[in-house]
Structures are given as C-alpha cells and as structure tokens.
Design an enzyme around this catalytic site. Structure first.
Site, PDB file in Angstrom:
ATOM      1  N   PHE A  66       0.823  -1.206   0.000  1.00 50.62           N
ATOM      2  CA  PHE A  66       0.000   0.000   0.000  1.00 50.62           C
ATOM      3  C   PHE A  66       0.861   1.261   0.000  1.00 50.62           C
ATOM      4  CE2 PHE A  66      -2.714   3.276   1.864  1.00 50.62           C
ATOM      5  CZ  PHE A  66      -3.850   3.152   1.071  1.00 50.62           C
ATOM      6  N   ASP A  95      -8.749 -14.366   3.199  1.00 46.99           N
ATOM      7  CA  ASP A  95     -10.165 -14.672   3.372  1.00 46.99           C
ATOM      8  C   ASP A  95     -11.071 -13.446   3.374  1.00 46.99           C
ATOM      9  OD1 ASP A  95      -9.591 -17.372   3.573  1.00 46.99           O
ATOM     10  OD2 ASP A  95      -9.285 -17.259   5.746  1.00 46.99           O
ATOM     11  N   HIS A  98      -9.712  -7.424   1.837  1.00 42.69           N
ATOM     12  CA  HIS A  98      -8.492  -6.624   1.964  1.00 42.69           C
ATOM     13  C   HIS A  98      -7.641  -6.720   0.698  1.00 42.69           C
ATOM     14  CE1 HIS A  98      -5.229  -4.651   4.124  1.00 42.69           C
ATOM     15  NE2 HIS A  98      -4.407  -5.608   3.696  1.00 42.69           N
ATOM     16  N   ARG A 137       6.697 -16.877  -9.249  1.00 39.57           N
ATOM     17  CA  ARG A 137       6.890 -15.647 -10.012  1.00 39.57           C
ATOM     18  C   ARG A 137       7.968 -14.750  -9.420  1.00 39.57           C
ATOM     19  NH1 ARG A 137       2.329 -17.958 -10.383  1.00 39.57           N
ATOM     20  NH2 ARG A 137       0.984 -17.823 -12.208  1.00 39.57           N
TER      21      ARG A 137
END
Length: 163
Positions: A66, A95, A98, A137
């Site tokens: 963020f 879950d 967010h 990745r």
C-alpha cells in the site's frame, strides 16, 4: 498470454536499451519479505546487467505494498533526476476483501503517480492466490517479476528520453 505459458524473465523477443545514462529507484515492500526480497534482487541484478551504474540505483524499503504509491510520489517530488521508479510488492489473497482493496489502490496509485510526474512508475506487484504462485513468479518456475519490472523501467526510461 497466460503466465503458465510465459517465463517472466525471458526477453529474447525484445531489444533492451543500455541503462548507463539512467537513474532508477526501486521501492520494495517489506511485507512478504521472502518474496519481495527475491523480486528486489531480480530487479537490481537486471538493472546492473543492462548497464545501470550501482550508484544510480536508489533502493528504498517501505512497510507494505500500500505504501509503494506514496513512496514513488515522494521520490519523484524530491529527486528530479530519477528516470523511473520500480514498485515491488506482493499481495496474497486471503479470506477477506483486503486483497481487492490493496491491489486496486496500488495499481491505480502507481498509474496516477506516473501520469502526474510524466515519469515511468512500474507496477512490479505480485497479486497471487497463494504463496506458491508468488514463489513461482519471484525466481521460481515462471521467472522473476522483478526482472520484468527492471526491463520495463529501462524500456520506458528509454522511451521517455527518446521523445
């Protein structure tokens, strides 16, 4: 092309500009440090391999993905000599919603900072369903998104300098 068909570190299909004249910042999230550390190493090594002088790579950690947007904004506001900023992070689906909020905010934020400053700000943030996809990745079987972000920074810095 689907990632499972592509190696993020394969650049055999493109010309990569020499980075000797460029100054590039790498902002890396500390959250998911195992993954982001691998992304950072890939980006740093790729920049050096393609001619960017070590003293022209500015490396800055931030707490999480963020914060990448505000870090890029601060760097471009306070350091006019930068040719590009690479933002590296990793957000893994959990879950709650967010994941969606963070991914959307970072993608839009990176784009907005780039447009505001007319400088390349590169989105090198993994947004995966699980940790294994991130590992794959970040130097695993699909290559390294950090390599891809560094090549993108070089190509976009070259594009900007060529205009």
């Amino acid at each position: 092309m689907a990632t499972h068909l592509k190696n993020l570190s394969d650049f055999s299909h493109t010309t990569i500009p020499n980075g000797a004249d460029y100054k590039i910042a790498i902002v890396v999230a500390e959250w998911n440090a195992k993954i982001t550390g691998a992304l950072y190493q890939g980006a740093f090594d790729t920049l050096i391999k393609h001619g960017v002088k070590e003293e022209n790579v500015i490396s800055m950690p931030v707490p999480g993905s963020f914060e990448l947007t505000s870090a890029a904004e601060i760097l471009l506001t306070k350091n006019n000599g930068l040719d590009a900023v690479i933002c590296l992070g990793c957000v893994i689906q959990g879950d709650t919603k967010h994941f969606d909020f963070i991914c959307d905010a970072v993608a839009n934020g990176v784009t907005n900072v780039s447009i505001k400053h007319s400088k390349p700000v590169i989105f090198g943030v993994l947004t995966t369903n699980d940790e294994q996809q991130a590992i794959d990745r970040a130097g695993g079987k699909h290559g390294n998104k950090g390599d891809e972000a560094a090549i993108t920074a070089l190509k976009m810095a070259h594009f900007s300098a060529s205009i």
